[in-house]
Scaffold this motif. Structure first.
Motif, short mmCIF file in Angstrom:
data_model
loop_
_atom_site.label_atom_id
_atom_site.label_comp_id
_atom_site.label_asym_id
_atom_site.label_seq_id
_atom_site.Cartn_x
_atom_site.Cartn_y
_atom_site.Cartn_z
N THR A 119 0.86 -1.24 -0.15
CA THR A 119 0.04 -0.15 0.01
C THR A 119 0.76 1.25 0.05
O THR A 119 0.53 2.35 -0.66
CB THR A 119 -0.84 -0.03 1.28
OG1 THR A 119 -1.84 -1.09 1.11
CG2 THR A 119 -1.90 1.16 1.17
N ASP A 120 2.05 1.38 0.70
CA ASP A 120 2.79 2.22 0.70
C ASP A 120 4.11 2.49 -0.34
O ASP A 120 4.51 3.73 -0.26
CB ASP A 120 3.60 2.43 2.24
CG ASP A 120 2.68 3.07 3.19
OD1 ASP A 120 1.60 3.52 2.97
OD2 ASP A 120 3.06 2.84 4.38
N ARG A 123 3.81 5.47 -2.50
CA ARG A 123 3.74 6.98 -1.59
C ARG A 123 5.20 7.17 -1.27
O ARG A 123 5.45 7.97 -0.51
CB ARG A 123 2.87 6.62 -0.46
CG ARG A 123 1.25 6.33 -0.76
CD ARG A 123 0.63 6.17 0.46
NE ARG A 123 -0.60 5.56 0.34
CZ ARG A 123 -1.25 5.00 1.34
NH1 ARG A 123 -0.86 5.01 2.45
NH2 ARG A 123 -2.51 4.47 1.19
N THR A 124 6.10 6.24 -1.50
CA THR A 124 7.63 6.37 -1.12
C THR A 124 8.31 7.09 -2.09
O THR A 124 8.63 6.37 -3.40
CB THR A 124 8.19 4.89 -0.53
OG1 THR A 124 7.37 4.37 0.15
CG2 THR A 124 9.35 5.09 -0.14
N TYR A 159 5.14 -3.80 10.04
CA TYR A 159 5.29 -2.56 9.56
C TYR A 159 4.71 -1.43 9.94
O TYR A 159 3.79 -1.55 10.52
CB TYR A 159 5.06 -2.99 8.04
CG TYR A 159 5.16 -1.72 7.24
CD1 TYR A 159 6.58 -1.08 6.86
CD2 TYR A 159 3.93 -0.92 6.64
CE1 TYR A 159 6.37 0.12 5.97
CE2 TYR A 159 3.84 0.14 5.94
CZ TYR A 159 5.26 0.72 5.68
OH TYR A 159 5.39 1.86 4.98
N GLN A 161 4.28 2.87 9.21
CA GLN A 161 4.42 4.11 8.27
C GLN A 161 5.74 4.85 8.94
O GLN A 161 5.66 5.17 9.92
CB GLN A 161 3.08 4.89 7.99
CG GLN A 161 2.05 4.17 6.93
CD GLN A 161 0.97 5.17 6.71
OE1 GLN A 161 0.57 6.04 7.60
NE2 GLN A 161 0.38 5.11 5.55
N ASN A 164 9.25 3.08 5.76
CA ASN A 164 9.51 2.85 4.22
C ASN A 164 10.58 3.93 3.99
O ASN A 164 11.24 3.75 2.88
CB ASN A 164 8.14 3.09 3.52
CG ASN A 164 7.13 4.48 3.94
OD1 ASN A 164 7.17 4.58 5.01
ND2 ASN A 164 6.45 4.79 2.86
N CYS A 242 10.33 9.92 10.70
CA CYS A 242 10.97 9.81 9.50
C CYS A 242 12.52 10.35 9.78
O CYS A 242 13.12 10.05 8.72
CB CYS A 242 10.59 10.63 8.48
SG CYS A 242 8.71 10.22 8.06
#
Length: 342
Positions: A119-120, A123-124, A159, A161, A164, A242
């Motif tokens: 899914t991600d 978006r990475t 995992y 968010q 990633n 992040c």
């Protein structure tokens, strides 16, 4: 201090993609960047010679006072993966577990974990040409493998968010899935205190620790946020989740990570305090909650953060004394307060 506001001057032949594969935005300030780069290249050349001498021979790199000083002044890109692996303990873990990464990928799958990662993927780094489906090779496959292997290795985290972006940077620097896996394990398993578990207790704790440090060192900023009822998580959560990826310029993030792998998570507080202290007067102009949030976004851009060498010098001088004893004490009290709220 308000971030520098310079009108961009785009040279006719300015590269639209940086050395790491990221597309430069339309308003990229080529003139300011060229000015910075001309001075920084001289620094890099000097550092590369020193590092080459230090790394001569096959003996392992140990965490000495010399290595600490060298790391703070920046690791040249060609040596970065090797040094990160050595100082973080990732190399030792990899050598003690030969073939482990491949066995994880060849073992039984976990559909829910795979779906969450997939899914991600798109978006990475949509602004990085190496992560696009059209790239040859496309780094999305490597990213999927590293995140899947880590989720199977550490099932308490699985995992989350944010992982990633971190794994993506590791792949860009190491160009190796297995090296990236073990560096991710060093970060999540040892260096960061429980940032990515479902409860994210360590992440919440460290945001509260930063709030306490701001109260101690920059009380006017703390008073402003408290007065408007702004929770620190609203303005700094992505800094922690992040590790400044997609927040600060790439080269600056890599310089921060050099120290993160060698000295541990204390560097995150030093960077956060430096950003806030440098722009304290600018932040204090805020008169509303949206205004505060906007100011915190603005302080992560401009020449101050782009000029990574002088920025890192400030990181080790501006916040003043910041001992691990202080961090540990604040972590214990903040953790206890968070657990009491449950």
């Amino acid at each position: 201090m308000q971030p520098a506001d310079r009108s961009p001057a785009v040279p006719a032949h300015g590269p639209r993609v940086d050395p790491y594969g990221f597309e430069r935005p339309e308003d990229f300030d080529y003139a300011a960047y060229d000015e910075f780069l001309s001075a920084y290249l001289a620094v890099l050349t000097r550092r590369a010679l020193k590092w080459s001498r230090l790394l001569q021979g096959d003996s392992g790199l140990r965490r000495t006072a010399t290595v600490k000083r060298y790391v703070r002044k920046g690791i040249p890109l060609e040596h970065r993966a090797r040094v990160w692996l050595a100082v973080s303990g990732a190399q030792a873990q990899m050598e003690q577990n030969p073939g482990y990464y491949q066995r994880l990928l060849q073992g039984e799958g976990k559909p829910e974990l795979e779906e969450a990662i997939r899914t991600d993927l798109n978006r990475t780094f949509p602004d990085n040409v190496r992560f696009r489906n059209t790239a040859q090779p496309c780094l999305q496959k490597a990213l999927f493998n590293v995140l899947l292997a880590y989720g199977l290795h550490n099932q308490g985290v699985g995992y989350c968010q944010g992982m990633n972006f971190i794994a993506g940077y590791l792949i860009l620097i190491t160009k190796s899935e297995e090296d990236s896996f073990w560096l991710l394990d060093a970060l999540i398993g040892r260096i960061l205190p429980d940032y990515y578990s479902p409860a994210m207790l360590g992440l919440k704790m460290d945001q509260e620790v930063l709030a306490e440090l701001v109260r101690m060192k920059l009380p006017a900023v703390a008073t402003l946020l408290d007065g408007h009822g702004v929770l620190w998580t609203l303005v700094v959560s992505r800094w922690f989740i992040c590790l400044f990826v997609d927040i600060l310029p790439v080269e600056t993030v890599l310089r921060i990570w050099d120290c993160l792998f060698n000295e541990g998570s204390k560097i995150i507080f030093r960077v956060a305090l430096t950003l806030i202290k440098q722009h304290q007067a600018f932040i204090l102009e805020a008169t509303s909650v949206p205004d505060i949030c906007d100011k915190f976004k603005q302080i992560t851009s401009g020449s101050f953060v782009m000029e990574c060498h002088t920025f890192m010098q400030k990181v080790f001088s501006e916040p003043g004394s910041l001992s691990m004893t202080t961090i540990t004490r604040l972590r214990e009290s903040c953790r206890a307060a968070l657990l009491a709220q449950r």
